[in-house]
Enzyme design. Structure first.
Site, PDB file in Angstrom:
ATOM      1  N   GLU A 106      10.221  -9.933  44.483  1.00  0.00           N
ATOM      2  CA  GLU A 106       8.927  -9.338  44.100  1.00  0.00           C
ATOM      3  C   GLU A 106       8.788  -7.876  44.532  1.00  0.00           C
ATOM      4  O   GLU A 106       8.202  -7.072  43.801  1.00  0.00           O
ATOM      5  CB  GLU A 106       7.758 -10.151  44.669  1.00  0.00           C
ATOM      6  CG  GLU A 106       7.878 -10.419  46.143  1.00  0.00           C
ATOM      7  CD  GLU A 106       6.530 -10.637  46.843  1.00  0.00           C
ATOM      8  OE1 GLU A 106       6.570 -11.128  47.972  1.00  0.00           O
ATOM      9  OE2 GLU A 106       5.490 -10.302  46.282  1.00  0.00           O
ATOM     10  N   ILE A 129      16.015 -16.473  47.453  1.00  0.00           N
ATOM     11  CA  ILE A 129      16.238 -17.872  47.836  1.00  0.00           C
ATOM     12  C   ILE A 129      14.897 -18.602  47.876  1.00  0.00           C
ATOM     13  O   ILE A 129      14.847 -19.812  47.789  1.00  0.00           O
ATOM     14  CB  ILE A 129      16.960 -18.008  49.201  1.00  0.00           C
ATOM     15  CG1 ILE A 129      16.134 -17.438  50.348  1.00  0.00           C
ATOM     16  CG2 ILE A 129      18.338 -17.401  49.159  1.00  0.00           C
ATOM     17  CD1 ILE A 129      16.581 -17.936  51.708  1.00  0.00           C
ATOM     18  N   ASP A 130      13.796 -17.846  48.014  1.00  0.00           N
ATOM     19  CA  ASP A 130      12.472 -18.473  48.152  1.00  0.00           C
ATOM     20  C   ASP A 130      11.933 -19.064  46.846  1.00  0.00           C
ATOM     21  O   ASP A 130      10.992 -19.857  46.871  1.00  0.00           O
ATOM     22  CB  ASP A 130      11.461 -17.451  48.683  1.00  0.00           C
ATOM     23  CG  ASP A 130      11.726 -17.064  50.123  1.00  0.00           C
ATOM     24  OD1 ASP A 130      12.605 -17.693  50.750  1.00  0.00           O
ATOM     25  OD2 ASP A 130      11.052 -16.148  50.632  1.00  0.00           O
ATOM     26  N   ARG A 165      14.485 -39.328  68.548  1.00  0.00           N
ATOM     27  CA  ARG A 165      13.727 -38.089  68.684  1.00  0.00           C
ATOM     28  C   ARG A 165      12.989 -37.716  67.391  1.00  0.00           C
ATOM     29  O   ARG A 165      13.361 -38.171  66.311  1.00  0.00           O
ATOM     30  CB  ARG A 165      14.683 -36.922  68.979  1.00  0.00           C
ATOM     31  CG  ARG A 165      15.146 -36.874  70.401  1.00  0.00           C
ATOM     32  CD  ARG A 165      16.194 -35.792  70.563  1.00  0.00           C
ATOM     33  NE  ARG A 165      16.581 -35.656  71.950  1.00  0.00           N
ATOM     34  CZ  ARG A 165      17.725 -35.135  72.365  1.00  0.00           C
ATOM     35  NH1 ARG A 165      18.607 -34.717  71.488  1.00  0.00           N
ATOM     36  NH2 ARG A 165      17.979 -35.037  73.646  1.00  0.00           N
ATOM     37  N   ARG A 174       8.504 -17.478  52.838  1.00  0.00           N
ATOM     38  CA  ARG A 174       7.456 -16.620  53.384  1.00  0.00           C
ATOM     39  C   ARG A 174       6.083 -16.955  52.792  1.00  0.00           C
ATOM     40  O   ARG A 174       5.139 -17.249  53.512  1.00  0.00           O
ATOM     41  CB  ARG A 174       7.816 -15.167  53.066  1.00  0.00           C
ATOM     42  CG  ARG A 174       6.804 -14.152  53.455  1.00  0.00           C
ATOM     43  CD  ARG A 174       7.263 -12.784  53.037  1.00  0.00           C
ATOM     44  NE  ARG A 174       8.345 -12.295  53.867  1.00  0.00           N
ATOM     45  CZ  ARG A 174       8.181 -11.792  55.088  1.00  0.00           C
ATOM     46  NH1 ARG A 174       6.970 -11.713  55.608  1.00  0.00           N
ATOM     47  NH2 ARG A 174       9.197 -11.374  55.777  1.00  0.00           N
ATOM     48  N   GLN A 280      20.765 -19.864  55.644  1.00  0.00           N
ATOM     49  CA  GLN A 280      20.361 -20.245  54.284  1.00  0.00           C
ATOM     50  C   GLN A 280      20.675 -19.175  53.245  1.00  0.00           C
ATOM     51  O   GLN A 280      20.679 -19.434  52.048  1.00  0.00           O
ATOM     52  CB  GLN A 280      18.844 -20.491  54.236  1.00  0.00           C
ATOM     53  CG  GLN A 280      18.406 -21.691  55.039  1.00  0.00           C
ATOM     54  CD  GLN A 280      16.936 -21.605  55.398  1.00  0.00           C
ATOM     55  OE1 GLN A 280      16.119 -22.208  54.754  1.00  0.00           O
ATOM     56  NE2 GLN A 280      16.607 -20.858  56.445  1.00  0.00           N
TER      57      GLN A 280
HETATM   58  O1  F6P Z   1      14.675 -13.482  51.106  1.00  0.00           O
HETATM   59  C1  F6P Z   1      13.362 -13.883  51.449  1.00  0.00           C
HETATM   60  C2  F6P Z   1      13.358 -14.294  52.854  1.00  0.00           C
HETATM   61  O2  F6P Z   1      14.349 -15.240  52.935  1.00  0.00           O
HETATM   62  C3  F6P Z   1      12.049 -14.824  53.429  1.00  0.00           C
HETATM   63  O3  F6P Z   1      11.892 -16.208  53.319  1.00  0.00           O
HETATM   64  C4  F6P Z   1      12.137 -14.394  54.870  1.00  0.00           C
HETATM   65  O4  F6P Z   1      10.873 -14.275  55.458  1.00  0.00           O
HETATM   66  C5  F6P Z   1      12.826 -13.101  54.775  1.00  0.00           C
HETATM   67  O5  F6P Z   1      13.702 -13.191  53.692  1.00  0.00           O
HETATM   68  C6  F6P Z   1      13.545 -12.707  56.044  1.00  0.00           C
HETATM   69  O6  F6P Z   1      14.480 -11.718  55.772  1.00  0.00           O
HETATM   70  P1  F6P Z   1      14.934 -10.576  56.767  1.00  0.00           P
HETATM   71  O7  F6P Z   1      15.255 -11.222  58.063  1.00  0.00           O
HETATM   72  O8  F6P Z   1      16.102  -9.980  56.088  1.00  0.00           O
HETATM   73  O9  F6P Z   1      13.787  -9.618  56.873  1.00  0.00           O
END
Ligand code: F6P
Length: 349
Positions: A106, A129-130, A165, A174, A280
């Protein structure tokens, strides 16, 4: 006449970026119209520094299955400062670029939209990936992240079971909980927490207790990093640092730890947390993502060749279509409510 097309990758890296780059370059060769392909280094930053690299058949050989991006990436926002958009436009002219293929999420495609409004010719390719990008059914990279997260949940299952556990698995996501929802369902999670549905910790503890009271001795909770905890009328997001990136995003992380502590305190069950983080995003893309990334790359080059700019290529059903870049900025794609509701069938019953 030679036509120079720039290719850039912006934002967080993602499995399948190299597959898109390869497909764009290979398609440009097949079109046989005298294309010269140029890699713009480190996303939009490369248009400030004019750092580029040639992209030819040799440079894209052997990269289909490789994670990361051979041209580098960054979270540079050229609209952060007043004068930088002008520099970018000037540099595009100096670099003699006739068009740009921008691969990103985005933020990257949001910048692409704004530069399009300034007259720059751009075709976008949806990456993250989100899977939260508006206008496309799926982004490449998502399938790979879900596979990795599901494998992790499977592994957590056997150790949770052996030790009686509760295991909390924190995954990326995010603004939207697509990875958590898919990996949670695929891995048989007992509770899934996503940013779209703030939840009270007592509700999570009720799920765990319900499950244990019907004879289970372990539980698996999957939580997206952006999930919010409801505390009365307040909703809390957990940050791992106070750092803010150029697009104004905070650094998320730590919700798993908060949750694990609260569950152990309230239920008395021993609880541990695993944070999957950048695992991931690293490594090779799944076959599904390689195919999707390849289709996107070919379609993006076709769009540029036909002079159809100001669009991004998107998956709609089975087809790759071209969608206006303005759809990206119209909002984010949140998790399908029906899918999330369906996952509750397995929450401690
Ligand atoms: O690519 C998106 C994302 O995976 C989000 O889910 C995550 O918050 C962010 O990237 C973290 O990326 P970086 O550590 O590179 O800022």
């Amino acid at each position: 006449m030679t036509k120079r097309i720039g290719v850039l990758t912006g934002g967080g890296d993602c499995p399948g970026l190299n597959a898109v780059i390869r497909a764009v370059v290979r398609r440009s060769i097949v079109l046989d119209a005298g294309y010269e392909m140029v890699g713009i280094k480190y996303g939009w930053k490369g248009l400030l520094t004019k750092e580029t690299m040639p992209l030819d058949r040799a440079s894209v050989t052997g990269i289909l299955y490789r994670g990361g991006t051979i041209i580098g990436t960054s979270r540079t926002n050229v609209f952060k400062d007043e004068n930088t958009p002008k520099t970018v436009v000037e540099n595009i002219r100096k670099l003699k670029l006739d068009g740009i293929i921008a691969i990103g999420g985005e933020d990257t495609l949001g910048v692409a939209k704004r530069l399009t409004d300034e007259g720059i010719k751009i075709v976008g390719v949806p990456k993250t990936i989100d899977n939260d990008l508006n206008g496309t059914d799926y982004t490449f990279g998502f399938d790979t992240a879900v596979e990795i997260a599901t494998d992790a949940v499977d592994r957590l299952h056997t150790t949770a079971e052996s030790h009686n556990r509760v295991l909390v698995c924190e995954v990326m996501g995010r603004h939207a909980g697509w990875i958590a929802t898919y990996a949670g369902i695929a891995g048989g999670a007992d509770c899934i927490l996503i940013p779209e549905k703030p939840i009270d910790i007592n509700e999570v503890c009720d799920v765990v207790q319900r499950r244990h009271s019907r004879g289970a001795f372990f539980s698996i909770i999957v939580v997206a990093e952006g999930a919010k905890i409801k505390c009365g009328a307040k909703e809390e997001e957990i940050l791992s640092s106070s750092r803010i990136d150029e697009f104004g995003h905070v650094q998320l992380g730590g919700i798993g730890q908060v949750l694990a502590k609260a569950i152990e305190k309230k239920t008395g069950y021993e609880t541990r947390v695993t944070v999957l983080g950048h695992i991931q995003r690293g490594g090779k893309p799944t076959a599904h993502d390689r195919v999707l990334a390849t289709r996107y790359g070919v379609a993006a080059m076709n769009a540029a060749h036909a002079g159809r700019y100001g669009v991004f290529v998107a998956l709609r059903g089975k087809d790759i279509v071209e969608v206006s870049l303005s759809e990206v900025t119209a909002g984010i794609k949140t998790v399908d409510e029906n899918l999330y509701e369906m996952s509750k069938t397995f929450w401690g019953y």
